[in-house]
Design a protein around this motif. Structure first.
Motif, PDB file in Angstrom:
ATOM      1  N   TYR A 124       0.854  -1.179   0.000  1.00 19.79           N
ATOM      2  CA  TYR A 124       0.000   0.000   0.000  1.00 19.79           C
ATOM      3  C   TYR A 124       0.895   1.236   0.000  1.00 19.79           C
ATOM      4  O   TYR A 124       1.929   1.256   0.672  1.00 19.79           O
ATOM      5  N   THR A 125       0.479   2.269  -0.732  1.00 25.51           N
ATOM      6  CA  THR A 125       1.195   3.536  -0.590  1.00 25.51           C
ATOM      7  C   THR A 125       0.995   4.058   0.819  1.00 25.51           C
ATOM      8  O   THR A 125      -0.053   3.846   1.426  1.00 25.51           O
ATOM      9  N   GLN A 126       2.020   4.715   1.355  1.00 28.65           N
ATOM     10  CA  GLN A 126       1.923   5.177   2.738  1.00 28.65           C
ATOM     11  C   GLN A 126       1.750   6.679   2.815  1.00 28.65           C
ATOM     12  O   GLN A 126       2.028   7.413   1.859  1.00 28.65           O
ATOM     13  N   ASN A 127       1.273   7.135   3.930  1.00 32.20           N
ATOM     14  CA  ASN A 127       1.119   8.556   4.208  1.00 32.20           C
ATOM     15  C   ASN A 127       2.473   9.256   4.112  1.00 32.20           C
ATOM     16  O   ASN A 127       3.510   8.665   4.414  1.00 32.20           O
ATOM     17  N   LYS A 128       2.461  10.513   3.710  1.00 27.82           N
ATOM     18  CA  LYS A 128       3.702  11.282   3.587  1.00 27.82           C
ATOM     19  C   LYS A 128       4.020  12.059   4.856  1.00 27.82           C
ATOM     20  O   LYS A 128       4.874  12.948   4.853  1.00 27.82           O
ATOM     21  N   ASN A 129       3.357  11.685   5.947  1.00 24.98           N
ATOM     22  CA  ASN A 129       3.476  12.436   7.191  1.00 24.98           C
ATOM     23  C   ASN A 129       4.915  12.550   7.682  1.00 24.98           C
ATOM     24  O   ASN A 129       5.307  13.567   8.253  1.00 24.98           O
ATOM     25  N   HIS A 137       7.782  -0.384   6.368  1.00 24.69           N
ATOM     26  CA  HIS A 137       7.455   0.892   5.736  1.00 24.69           C
ATOM     27  C   HIS A 137       8.680   1.439   4.997  1.00 24.69           C
ATOM     28  O   HIS A 137       9.774   0.891   5.095  1.00 24.69           O
ATOM     29  N   CYS A 171      -0.352   5.650   7.532  1.00 22.72           N
ATOM     30  CA  CYS A 171      -1.600   5.311   6.857  1.00 22.72           C
ATOM     31  C   CYS A 171      -2.306   6.549   6.323  1.00 22.72           C
ATOM     32  O   CYS A 171      -2.527   7.520   7.064  1.00 22.72           O
ATOM     33  N   LYS A 172      -2.722   6.502   5.045  1.00 20.39           N
ATOM     34  CA  LYS A 172      -3.375   7.645   4.413  1.00 20.39           C
ATOM     35  C   LYS A 172      -4.784   7.898   4.938  1.00 20.39           C
ATOM     36  O   LYS A 172      -5.333   8.985   4.770  1.00 20.39           O
ATOM     37  N   PHE A 173      -5.372   6.890   5.569  1.00 21.32           N
ATOM     38  CA  PHE A 173      -6.737   7.039   6.067  1.00 21.32           C
ATOM     39  C   PHE A 173      -6.792   7.529   7.512  1.00 21.32           C
ATOM     40  O   PHE A 173      -7.839   7.930   7.997  1.00 21.32           O
TER      41      PHE A 173
END
Length: 520
Positions: free
Chosen positions: A51-56, A109, A398-400
Motif C-alpha cells: 500500500y502507498t503510505q502517508n507522507k506524514n 514501511h 496510513c493515508k486514512f
C-alpha cells in the motif's frame, strides 16, 4: 460528458483489465527504469502486499513514492534464518520499521519501488512471500501460534493451515474477489484465532468417541461488515479445503461488487439470508455438512498463551510474549536474533493480537531466556495493560488515519503501568487511527477511535472517541458501544487514567460493567 466512475467501478475495471498477479512484471520494469508508476498499477501492487503510505514523515523535499510492504507468515511462523532476513530488509530497505499485524504477518514501511526486486529476492531465499498479503484476495489463513506444542489443544491444525495457504497462494481462480477474504482454522482450546471475525472459519471439536470435527462459521467481520460469524454445521478435516473452495467460489461469483462497503462475504449472507447461502453451498458439494450445534467459546480476554509453558515436545518449552501493539522494529528483531542464538531457540509465531510466542526453547534455558526478553521490553509476563493492547498503523504511515497510534499505545501502557502497578483485571485496549477497524476497536473494553476534536483552546486537532464494552465469545459476542466522549491526543493518558480511578472508587465489581455506564 461521461459519468464519473464510482470507487467500486474503478476497482472492478482495474481488476478486469489486468489481473493483480500480472503486475509483478511491471514492478520489475518500474524498478529498473525509474519511470512513474501508473496509478492503476499502484492499486494492483496490493496483490503483492503493498500500500502507498502517508507522507506524514517525509521531508518536504522528498518526493519518493514509498510503500508499506506486508509479508505473509504461514501459520504466523518466523524461523531464525527468516528473522535474520527480516532484519536485513528492515535495516537496508525499511528505515528500521517493522510491525506484526493482526493476521500474523509482518509489515515494513519506506519501501521504494527500486528496492522491490531485491526485497522479493531476499524473501524467496527463506521461503517467504508477500503474494496475496493484501488486495481483493484470500489473505493469510490465521491459526493458533502453539499448534502441535500445547498440551491443552484440541487438535494440531498446522498441516491444514499450510495446505489452505498453499491452495490459495497465487491462485488465479480466486485472484479477483469482491473484497478481502479472511479464513481461520483453530485447534486451540482457547479459540485464540478469533473465529467470530473471520469470513470463514473452522473450529476443532472433540466428539465423545475421540474423533475430531470442525465447526464451520461464516460471514464474520468488522468495519462496514460488523457482524459475528454464523455457525452453519460441522465437517471433517478432509472436507475443509473443498468446502472453503466452494464458499470462495460463491463469494467470487455472487459477492456484491457494486459498493466497496457492501462487498464482504457477510454482506452477501445478509442480502441472501443464511438459509439461501447454505442451500446454495450444499447444492455444489458432494458431502454433508452436519447439523449445526453451537458450542461454548472462551471469552476473548482469556485467549492468550503468555508465560513459560512445557511443550508437547520433550525437553522443550514455549514462551508467550507481549509486544506493544505489534511494534518490533530493527532493534527488536536484532534483540530476538541474539537471544535466540544465545538460548538455542529456533522459531517464533505471531498471534492475531500482535504478540508473539517463541515456540521451541530448551526447557533448561526458558527461565533465563524469559528474563532476558523482559529486559528488552518483549514481555513474557506482561501487565494487564500491555498484554492486550493493539494499535493500527496510524497517522505516521496510513493515508486514512486521523490520529497517531503506535506511540500513543506505548505511552498509554507505560503511563497506566506506573499509575496502577497492582491493577489485577484483564483489560483489552485498541488504539485505532480512523473509523475503520484495523486494530479491532469494536471488540475490546476500551476502543480509541481516531477522530477530529477540539483542544482546550477550541482548535480542531487530532484525537479519539471513546468506545466501550466489546468482547468476543461466540454467539454471545458484543460490539463496543459509543460514549460520545472525545478528547485530543494529549489527553489520552489522563482520560483513561481517570476512567480507572473512577472505577476503583465505584461499587462495580468488574471494569466492563463500569465502562458500560459511559455508553450512550
Amino acid at each position: 460528458m461521461a459519468e464519473k466512475e464510482t470507487k467500486a467501478q474503478r476497482v472492478e475495471r482495474i481488476k478486469k483489465e489486468k489481473d493483480g498477479l500480472d503486475v509483478i512484471k511491471d514492478i520489475h520494469r518500474y524498478a529498473q527504469t525509474g519511470e512513474e508508476v501508473d496509478p492503476e498499477d499502484i492499486d494492483r501492487f496490493k496483490w503483492y502486499g503493498m500500500y502507498t503510505q502517508n507522507k506524514n514523515l517525509q521531508g518536504e523535499d522528498d518526493n519518493t513514492l514509498y510503500f508499506m510492504l506486508r509479508v505473509k507468515l504461514i501459520g504466523g511462523e518466523l524461523t531464525l534464518p527468516q528473522l535474520k532476513v527480516m532484519a536485513e530488509i528492515c535495516e537496508k530497505h525499511a528505515r528500521g520499521t517493522a510491525d506484526f499485524t493482526t493476521r500474523q504477518d509482518l509489515q515494513f514501511h519506506f519501501i521504494k519501488v527500486a528496492d522491490l526486486p531485491e526485497v522479493f529476492r531476499l524473501l524467496e531465499t527463506v521461503g517467504l512471500s508477500s503474494i496475496f498479503a493484501a488486495g481483493d484476495v484470500p489473505r493469510n489463513v490465521v491459526s493458533c501460534p502453539v499448534n502441535g506444542i500445547d498440551h491443552e489443544e484440541i487438535a494440531d491444525v498446522t498441516h491444514i493451515v499450510e495446505n489452505l495457504n498453499a491452495f490459495f497462494k497465487g491462485n488465479r481462480e480466486f485472484s479477483n474477489l469482491p473484497r478481502k477474504y479472511k479464513v481461520g482454522v483453530n485447534g486451540c482450546s482457547k479459540n485464540c484465532m478469533h473465529h467470530e471475525m473471520q469470513d470463514v472459519s473452522f473450529n476443532a471439536v472433540k466428539k465423545e468417541n475421540g474423533e475430531i470435527e470442525f465447526a464451520v462459521s461464516v460471514g464474520g467481520g468488522l468495519a462496514s461488515n460488523r457482524r459475528v460469524a454464523e455457525h452453519i454445521g460441522y465437517v471433517t478435516e478432509e472436507q475443509i479445503i473443498p468446502l472453503t473452495q466452494e464458499i470462495t467460489r460463491i463469494y467470487r461469483d455472487h459477492g456484491l461488487r457494486e459498493k466497496r462497503t457492501k462487498a464482504r462475504l457477510g454482506h452477501l449472507i445478509e442480502f441472501w439470508g443464511l438459509e439461501k447461502f447454505v442451500d446454495t453451498l450444499k447444492e455444489n458439494i458432494d458431502f454433508e455438512i452436519k447439523t449445526p450445534k453451537e458450542i461454548e467459546y472462551t471469552h476473548s480476554k482469556y485467549r492468550e498463551h503468555f508465560g513459560i509453558h512445557e511443550s508437547k515436545i520433550e525437553g522443550s518449552s514455549f514462551i508467550g510474549c507481549a509486544l506493544n501493539s505489534g511494534h518490533i522494529g530493527l532493534d527488536g528483531l536484532n534483540n530476538l536474533i541474539s537471544i535466540f542464538e544465545k538460548y538455542d531457540a529456533k522459531a517464533l509465531k505471531a498471534t492475531v493480537t500482535q504478540n508473539i510466542v517463541i515456540t521451541d526453547v530448551p526447557s533448561q534455558n526458558a527461565k533465563d531466556m524469559a528474563d532476558e526478553l523482559e529486559k528488552v521490553a518483549i514481555s513474557p509476563f506482561p501487565s494487564n495493560f500491555k498484554a492486550r493492547i493493539q494499535a493500527c498503523t496510524g497517522l505516521d504511515f496510513c493515508k486514512f488515519a486521523i490520529s497517531e497510534t503506535k506511540g500513543v499505545a506505548k505511552n498509554l501502557v507505560e503511563h497506566l503501568e506506573t499509575k496502577f502497578p497492582e491493577f489485577s483485571e484483564r483489560v483489552t485496549i485498541s488504539v485505532n487511527g480512523c473509523p475503520n477497524s484495523c486494530a479491532h476497536p469494536h471488540i475490546v473494553d476500551i476502543g480509541l477511535m481516531g477522530t477530529k476534536t477540539r483542544d482546550e483552546e477550541g482548535v480542531m486537532t487530532e484525537g479519539f472517541e471513546l468506545l466501550v464494552g466489546g468482547f468476543l465469545e461466540g454467539a454471545n459476542s458484543q460490539f463496543n458501544k459509543k460514549t460520545g466522549i472525545k478528547f485530543p491526543l494529549n489527553k489520552v493518558n489522563e482520560t483513561i487514567e481517570n476512567l480507572v480511578i473512577d472505577y476503583q472508587n465505584s461499587e462495580f465489581s468488574n471494569f466492563r460493567d463500569f465502562l458500560l455506564t459511559k455508553a450512550k
